[in-house]
Design a protein around this motif. Structure first.
Motif, mmCIF file in Angstrom:
data_model
loop_
_atom_site.group_PDB
_atom_site.id
_atom_site.type_symbol
_atom_site.label_atom_id
_atom_site.label_comp_id
_atom_site.label_asym_id
_atom_site.label_seq_id
_atom_site.Cartn_x
_atom_site.Cartn_y
_atom_site.Cartn_z
ATOM 1 N N GLN A 228 47.220 43.358 46.083
ATOM 2 C CA GLN A 228 47.492 42.560 44.890
ATOM 3 C C GLN A 228 48.324 41.350 45.305
ATOM 4 O OE1 GLN A 228 48.388 45.007 41.274
ATOM 5 N NE2 GLN A 228 48.539 46.625 42.817
ATOM 6 N N TYR A 229 47.784 40.161 45.071
ATOM 7 C CA TYR A 229 48.424 38.926 45.502
ATOM 8 C C TYR A 229 49.237 38.244 44.403
ATOM 9 C CZ TYR A 229 45.572 39.196 49.703
ATOM 10 O OH TYR A 229 45.018 39.604 50.880
ATOM 11 N N SER A 230 48.953 38.517 43.151
ATOM 12 C CA SER A 230 49.565 37.790 42.040
ATOM 13 C C SER A 230 50.816 38.488 41.518
ATOM 14 C CB SER A 230 48.564 37.646 40.898
ATOM 15 O OG SER A 230 47.383 37.024 41.357
ATOM 16 N N SER A 231 51.741 37.679 41.024
ATOM 17 C CA SER A 231 52.939 38.199 40.377
ATOM 18 C C SER A 231 52.528 39.015 39.155
ATOM 19 C CB SER A 231 53.823 37.024 39.932
ATOM 20 O OG SER A 231 54.717 37.429 38.927
ATOM 21 N N ILE B 10 49.096 36.158 34.146
ATOM 22 C CA ILE B 10 48.079 36.783 33.305
ATOM 23 C C ILE B 10 46.678 36.300 33.679
ATOM 24 C CG2 ILE B 10 47.310 37.118 30.912
ATOM 25 C CD1 ILE B 10 50.080 38.340 31.543
ATOM 26 N N ILE B 11 46.522 35.023 33.916
ATOM 27 C CA ILE B 11 45.211 34.422 34.184
ATOM 28 C C ILE B 11 45.131 34.035 35.662
ATOM 29 C CG2 ILE B 11 43.703 32.455 33.614
ATOM 30 C CD1 ILE B 11 45.037 32.479 30.832
ATOM 31 N N GLY B 12 43.938 34.154 36.232
ATOM 32 C CA GLY B 12 43.723 33.746 37.615
ATOM 33 C C GLY B 12 44.304 34.696 38.649
ATOM 34 N N ARG B 13 44.388 35.970 38.313
ATOM 35 C CA ARG B 13 44.931 36.969 39.229
ATOM 36 C C ARG B 13 43.966 37.205 40.394
ATOM 37 N NH1 ARG B 13 49.178 39.639 37.801
ATOM 38 N NH2 ARG B 13 48.610 41.405 39.065
ATOM 39 N N VAL B 14 44.525 37.482 41.567
ATOM 40 C CA VAL B 14 43.716 37.717 42.760
ATOM 41 C C VAL B 14 44.070 39.085 43.337
ATOM 42 C CG1 VAL B 14 43.180 36.923 45.099
ATOM 43 C CG2 VAL B 14 43.623 35.251 43.278
#
Length: 166
Positions: free
Chosen positions: A132-135, A139-143
């Motif tokens: 999981q790369y996103s904080s 909310i949007i554009g999670r990688v």
């Protein structure tokens, strides 16, 4: 383990890692959060043959040679990742029980149709890992990615290097 129990236990483990990077270590070092946070799934290794998992994050380069030791009550263990190659499938949104198994299955199908069909490796003991790369606040554009180890010693393009993690 029920989904809510899994989530509660997962969050508890994340709190230990968060305490560690906030200075709950023997030299009180604050450690910058890195990405990805990696959760490796070990099927059947938990209570009553449920899945167990390990949560890790990479240490910044500054701490690779000499990682700060966590406070003993955190019960965290250092992990030096041996060089290995992985097959990866990228996906978006939040990584949840409802989609990570589906994404791992899609990666398995892709691999079965590729030159690496019989190259998956069980040497690590993990079925797959979720990166999981996103904080958590994004909310949007999670990688996210699902990873599976492959036996690629004879394959070109797999550059090997060691990485320290907690």
């Amino acid at each position: 383990m029920a989904v809510q129990e899994f989530y509660n236990h997962f969050c508890f483990l994340c709190r230990w890692l968060f305490q560690y990077i906030q200075g709950a270590n023997l030299n009180f070092s604050r450690i910058a959060m890195t990405a990805p946070v990696l959760t490796s799934i070990v099927p059947g290794a938990g209570p009553l043959h449920s899945s167990a998992y390990f949560i890790r994050f990479y240490l910044p380069v500054k701490f690779q040679a000499s990682p700060p030791l966590p406070l003993p009550e955190l019960n965290l263990k250092p992990y030096v990742w041996d060089s290995h190659c992985i097959a990866v499938r990228k996906f978006s949104g939040f990584a949840r029980d409802s989609n990570i198994v589906e994404e791992a299955e899609k990666l398995g199908i892709s691999l079965s149709r590729s030159p690496w069909a019989n190259s998956t490796s069980s040497a690590s003991g993990y079925a797959y890992s979720i990166a999981q790369y996103s904080s958590p606040f994004r909310i949007i554009g999670r990688v996210n990615e699902v990873w599976v180890d492959i036996n690629a010693s004879e394959l070109d393009g797999c550059k090997l290097s060691g990485v320290a993690a907690y």
